[in-house]
Design a protein around this motif. Structure first.
Motif, short mmCIF file in Angstrom:
data_model
loop_
_atom_site.label_atom_id
_atom_site.label_comp_id
_atom_site.label_asym_id
_atom_site.label_seq_id
_atom_site.Cartn_x
_atom_site.Cartn_y
_atom_site.Cartn_z
N ASP A 125 0.84 -1.20 0.00
CA ASP A 125 0.00 0.00 0.00
C ASP A 125 0.88 1.25 0.00
O ASP A 125 2.07 1.19 0.25
N SER A 126 0.24 2.36 -0.31
CA SER A 126 0.96 3.63 -0.39
C SER A 126 0.45 4.62 0.65
O SER A 126 0.59 5.83 0.49
N LYS A 127 -0.15 4.10 1.72
CA LYS A 127 -0.76 4.97 2.73
C LYS A 127 0.27 5.86 3.42
O LYS A 127 -0.01 7.03 3.72
N GLU A 128 1.46 5.33 3.67
CA GLU A 128 2.45 6.11 4.40
C GLU A 128 2.85 7.35 3.61
O GLU A 128 2.92 8.46 4.16
N LEU A 129 3.12 7.18 2.32
CA LEU A 129 3.47 8.34 1.49
C LEU A 129 2.28 9.29 1.35
O LEU A 129 2.46 10.52 1.34
N GLU A 130 1.09 8.75 1.26
CA GLU A 130 -0.09 9.61 1.19
C GLU A 130 -0.21 10.46 2.45
O GLU A 130 -0.55 11.65 2.37
N ASP A 131 0.04 9.86 3.60
CA ASP A 131 -0.02 10.62 4.85
C ASP A 131 1.04 11.71 4.89
O ASP A 131 0.78 12.83 5.36
N ILE A 132 2.24 11.40 4.41
CA ILE A 132 3.32 12.40 4.39
C ILE A 132 2.93 13.58 3.51
O ILE A 132 3.06 14.75 3.91
N MET A 133 2.45 13.29 2.33
CA MET A 133 2.07 14.37 1.41
C MET A 133 0.85 15.12 1.92
O MET A 133 0.77 16.35 1.77
N GLN A 134 -0.08 14.43 2.56
CA GLN A 134 -1.27 15.10 3.08
C GLN A 134 -0.90 16.06 4.20
O GLN A 134 -1.46 17.16 4.31
N THR A 135 0.05 15.65 5.05
CA THR A 135 0.52 16.55 6.12
C THR A 135 1.13 17.81 5.53
O THR A 135 0.87 18.93 6.01
N LEU A 136 1.95 17.64 4.50
CA LEU A 136 2.56 18.79 3.84
C LEU A 136 1.50 19.69 3.23
O LEU A 136 1.54 20.93 3.38
N ILE A 137 0.53 19.11 2.55
CA ILE A 137 -0.52 19.90 1.88
C ILE A 137 -1.37 20.65 2.91
O ILE A 137 -1.70 21.83 2.72
N ASP A 138 -1.71 19.99 4.00
CA ASP A 138 -2.50 20.66 5.05
C ASP A 138 -1.75 21.84 5.64
O ASP A 138 -2.33 22.91 5.90
N GLU A 139 -0.46 21.65 5.87
CA GLU A 139 0.37 22.73 6.42
C GLU A 139 0.43 23.92 5.46
O GLU A 139 0.26 25.07 5.87
N ILE A 140 0.63 23.64 4.18
CA ILE A 140 0.72 24.71 3.19
C ILE A 140 -0.62 25.44 3.07
O ILE A 140 -0.66 26.68 3.01
N GLU A 141 -1.71 24.69 3.05
CA GLU A 141 -3.02 25.33 2.92
C GLU A 141 -3.30 26.24 4.12
O GLU A 141 -3.83 27.35 3.96
N GLN A 142 -2.93 25.78 5.31
CA GLN A 142 -3.15 26.59 6.50
C GLN A 142 -2.34 27.88 6.44
O GLN A 142 -2.84 28.97 6.78
N VAL A 143 -1.09 27.78 5.99
CA VAL A 143 -0.25 28.97 5.87
C VAL A 143 -0.82 29.95 4.85
O VAL A 143 -0.88 31.16 5.09
N ILE A 144 -1.26 29.44 3.71
CA ILE A 144 -1.80 30.31 2.66
C ILE A 144 -3.07 31.01 3.14
O ILE A 144 -3.25 32.22 2.92
N VAL A 145 -3.94 30.29 3.82
CA VAL A 145 -5.18 30.89 4.31
C VAL A 145 -4.88 31.97 5.35
O VAL A 145 -5.47 33.07 5.35
N THR A 146 -3.91 31.67 6.26
CA THR A 146 -3.53 32.66 7.27
C THR A 146 -2.93 33.90 6.63
O THR A 146 -3.28 35.04 6.98
N GLU A 147 -2.01 33.73 5.72
CA GLU A 147 -1.36 34.87 5.07
C GLU A 147 -2.35 35.63 4.21
O GLU A 147 -2.22 36.85 4.04
N MET A 148 -3.35 34.95 3.66
CA MET A 148 -4.35 35.65 2.85
C MET A 148 -5.11 36.67 3.70
O MET A 148 -5.38 37.80 3.24
N GLU A 149 -5.44 36.30 4.92
CA GLU A 149 -6.14 37.23 5.79
C GLU A 149 -5.28 38.45 6.09
O GLU A 149 -5.76 39.59 6.14
N ILE A 150 -3.99 38.23 6.30
CA ILE A 150 -3.07 39.35 6.57
C ILE A 150 -2.95 40.24 5.34
O ILE A 150 -3.00 41.47 5.42
N ILE A 151 -2.81 39.62 4.18
CA ILE A 151 -2.64 40.38 2.94
C ILE A 151 -3.86 41.25 2.67
O ILE A 151 -3.74 42.40 2.24
N LYS A 152 -5.05 40.70 2.90
CA LYS A 152 -6.27 41.47 2.65
C LYS A 152 -6.35 42.71 3.54
O LYS A 152 -6.88 43.75 3.11
N LYS A 153 -5.82 42.64 4.74
CA LYS A 153 -5.90 43.76 5.67
C LYS A 153 -4.75 44.75 5.50
O LYS A 153 -4.86 45.90 5.95
#
Length: 817
Positions: A280-308
């Motif tokens: 199975d490829s679950k371990e790599l999927e979890d690694i990539m999902q963790t990275l994607i979640d982190e990036i999405e959170q950063v982008i959403v946070t910075e978007m709020e700052i940029i708008k203000k």
């Protein structure tokens, strides 16, 4: 006068408003008398005088009050009339005054309009003068500042503005920008270079201070201060420097370990699972999902700052997103795929698919966020996300690079699963080719071997008759295998080695192919999907159809052609059920998975149908040949056993050493019939099984009918013959084919021809299924009786008697007789 002297009823009467109008004193007395009538009967009579006096006094007082009220009412009425007259006069006067006011207001409005018309041009001139004054003031200040830089290399007025409040700093930045423009235009004046250098230095100081203020505000999360600095810098130089600072100061773009984190990709177990087709490829999927979640959170946070903070938030978000995709995502994907490519093709394909899916999910999620926040009204961010996503994965997919890797991966998996099978097949091919070469160079020796084999077995001549050099080759192959058996055992390549190709293995390969097709549907260009489907089709038809199913059928055909009547083994027939399962799985895969990929491409659809039908037709033809070979070999083997029947098995005399029991030939034939049924039951099913057994059984019946024409039968031998027929019948009955069992009844009738008394033969023929058998055929059987002449059997089978026999039981004709 008080009313307390009256009783309650009298007081109520006095309180009524119309009392004075309705009653006189006399009436009142009469009423009181009526009310007290009931009392007079039981007590003394009531004295009305006190009541009368009280009432008269009250009545007089009421009359006086009435007169007073009437007078006051008349006075009030006169006053109302007077007030109404006055009110009417006042209304008339006010109406006249209101008309005068309206006329005055119209006159005033006209006057104001005339004044506005007269002064409008003056207002425009005043506004122009005001603007010109402001410009002159600014120009004067600008010239003074320039002269200060020209003479002193610095300007105290600008320094004071810069040290002031936000509005003053904003004006200082605006003046400095204008000074830079002015300094560039004035380039032919002496010492103009010094002024320009001074202005540029001051501008650099201003920019550094603003960037420092912005950075300090960012670190202290002071959005208002960040916005002030960003706005001033935007007015001053377009805001490029503050945008770069905002983007570059993020940890994602500073800490190298966060840019490319390969620590999580160093697990050997991770790549072992990815390289295993069943892993199975679950371990790599979890690694990539963790990275994607982190990036999405950063982008959403910075978007709020940029708008203000920033005016043009979309432009800043575009820069930030581009940096995130280029440095955070792309580098991580490249590192992952580089490691995967070193491990295996399957690990590389799975890693590419996981990265593609996760980054694609991030892109879609960000689009939804931007749409929800109404920040991407022009679609600029959506276009940028699509472009960045394509920039990451296009190099791995374009120009057929991806699909070539997918095909290579699937070929490797098929080779891995079918490795032993392919190795065994390759060994057989090379060995048969070697034998063929030796056969070509030594044809004389092989001819002698062929003649010797034909001499030793009459049944072999049946199976190899008419085969010529091919038959000689097959016998040479068998001889070679016999001579080299010991050598192959020493080389661990024994003939007993049989590759195990099961339905489970084919299912695994098809599941791996389905995994590849799923990746192709997601990764490949939609225009290339039909061509990819065609490639998958030929991969399955070649890798599983031709190299497995058809090869098994070919080997089974070769195996059947290599057999002699002496040693027939119908095990090769088992390939029918095995290959049928393979064909069902392959065709189902093509119909349910590959065919829908062709969309509306009629050309490729037709090609797919033709290719599949051609494959099925080839397999069907080969299966028919295998079944026919099984039938021929079965009959050849039975013929071989029947040819071993001893002449004296049915011709011994009574009292000799032979006993009445089943012959050895019958035992061997029945054993082989059981083998035929067992193998056929395993190899075939349904109608195919019934037709196969019926064909063998019918042909076997014909062989027996011909067989019994060759042996002399004595009276004791007839019992043995009947015993053999009974055993054959019992064996055939086990096949559960009622029609075939009925057909074998003729054998019992033939056996009865040998056991019946001479004088009962004619009646036996008339009352059995022999009634429609041609006379000359019956004569062939009866002539095998040892008492044919001695007991006068020949008399009962004379042509005249045979023509006169009556038909007792009509039965169908049997062509084999």
């Amino acid at each position: 006068m008080s009313l307390y002297g009256l009783d309650e009823h009298a007081q109520n009467l006095l309180k009524e408003e119309t009392f004075k109008d309705r009653f006189s004193a006399k009436d009142f007395i009469e009423q009181l008398s009526k009310n007290h009538t009931g009392l007079a009967s039981s007590t003394e009579a009531l004295d009305p005088k006190p009541y009368i006096r009280t009432f008269e006094a009250a009545l007089q007082q009421l009359q006086q009050i009435q007169l007073s009220v009437t007078e006051k009412e008349a006075i009030a009425s006169k006053q109302v009339e007077t007030a109404e007259i006055l009110h009417s006069q006042e209304v008339i006067n006010i109406s006249q005054n209101f008309g005068n006011v309206l006329r005055d207001f119209g006159t005033l409005d006209n006057t104001v309009a005339d004044i506005y018309t007269a002064t409008s041009d003056l207002n425009i001139h005043l506004e122009k003068l005001s603007v010109q004054y402001e410009k002159s003031v600014e120009s004067s200040f600008l010239i003074n500042c320039y002269l200060a830089f020209y003479r002193k290399g610095s300007c105290l007025e600008l320094d004071k503005l810069w040290e002031g409040m936000t509005m003053e700093r904003r004006r200082c930045a605006n003046v400095t920008r204008q000074l830079q423009i002015l300094a560039k235009k004035i380039d032919k004046v002496e010492n103009a270079e010094n002024a320009r250098n001074g202005i540029d230095k001051f501008a650099e100081k201003l920019e550094r201070d603003l960037l420092t203020d912005f950075d300090n505000a960012y670190r202290s999360a002071d959005l208002a201060a960040m916005k002030d600095s960003a706005d001033i810098l935007t007015d001053f130089n377009g805001g490029g420097s503050v945008i770069q600072m905002f983007v570059n100061q993020h940890d994602y773009f500073i800490v190298q370990e966060k840019l490319v984190n390969t620590d999580t990709l160093q697990s050997e177990e991770l790549w072992i699972k990815l390289s295993d087709p069943d892993g199975d490829s679950k371990e790599l999927e979890d690694i990539m999902q963790t990275l994607i979640d982190e990036i999405e959170q950063v982008i959403v946070t910075e978007m709020e700052i940029i708008k203000k903070v920033f005016r043009n938030s979309v432009a800043i978000l575009k820069v930030f997103l581009q940096r995130v995709f280029a440095q955070r995502i792309q580098q991580q994907v490249e590192a992952c795929l580089m490691i995967a490519e070193e491990k295996s093709t399957l690990a590389y394909m799975r890693s590419l698919h996981i990265c593609y899916s996760k980054v694609g999910a991030l892109t879609k999620s960000l689009k939804d966020v931007f749409a929800t926040q109404s920040i991407d009204n022009e679609g600029e961010l959506t276009a940028l996300l699509d472009q960045n996503f394509a920039d990451i994965f296009v190099p791995y997919i374009e120009s057929g690079r991806y699909f070539e890797a997918e095909v290579k991966n699937l070929n490797q998996i098929i080779t891995f699963v079918l490795g032993k099978f392919a190795e065994m097949h390759s060994h057989k091919l090379s060995r048969d080719h070697s034998i063929l070469s030796r056969f070509t160079s030594s044809s004389e020796h092989n001819k002698e071997t062929s003649r010797e084999g034909q001499t030793n077995s009459s049944s072999a001549s049946i199976s190899e008759k008419g085969q010529g050099r091919i038959g000689q080759l097959m016998r040479a192959v068998r001889l070679e295998r016999s001579n080299s058996h010991h050598k192959l055992a020493d080389d661990d390549e024994s003939e007993e080695y049989e590759p195990d190709i099961s339905l489970e293995q084919i299912q695994k390969i098809l599941s791996y192919a389905a995994e590849s097709i799923k990746r192709d549907l997601e990764l490949a260009d939609s225009k290339e999907i039909p061509n990819d489907a065609k490639a998958f089709l030929h991969l399955l038809l070649d890798g599983l159809g031709r190299d497995v199913a058809e090869m098994l059928l070919d080997e089974s055909i070769t195996n059947s052609s290599n057999q002699e009547a002496k040693t027939v083994d119908l095990g090769f027939l088992k390939v029918i059920r095995q290959v049928s399962g393979f064909i069902f799985l392959i065709s189902s895969m093509i119909h349910t998975v590959i065919a829908p990929m062709l969309s509306n491409n009629t050309v490729l659809k037709g090609h797919t149908i033709n290719s599949l039908n051609a494959f099925l037709k080839r397999c069907e033809t080969k299966m028919n040949n295998i079944i026919q070979s099984a039938i021929d070999l079965s009959l050849a083997r039975i013929t071989y056993f029947l040819n071993k029947q001893k002449k004296k098995d049915y011709a011994f005399k009574s009292g000799s050493e032979e006993s009445v029991s089943t012959t050895q030939t019958c035992i061997e034939v029945c054993h082989f019939l059981g083998h035929i049924h067992a193998v056929a039951t395993i190899s075939l099913d349904g109608r195919n099984l019934e037709l196969f057994l019926h064909e063998v059984g019918t042909s076997f019946k014909g062989l027996l009918l011909d067989h019994y024409k060759k042996f002399n039968v004595s009276a004791p031998g007839a019992l043995v013959l009947s015993k053999d027929v009974q055993e054959y019948q019992m064996e055939i009955d086990k096949w559960n084919i009622s029609e075939l069992s009925e057909e074998f009844g003729v054998l019992h009738s033939v056996a009865n021809l040998f056991t019946a008394q001479p004088d009962a033969i004619q009646s036996l023929i008339r009352g059995s299924n022999l009634s429609q058998v041609k006379p000359y055929i019956l004569k062939e059987y009866l002539q095998r009786r040892v008492d044919y002449f001695t007991a006068g059997v020949n008399v009962f089978v004379s042509p005249n008697l045979m023509r006169e026999r009556a038909v007792a039981i009509p039965v169908p004709m049997y062509p084999m007789m």
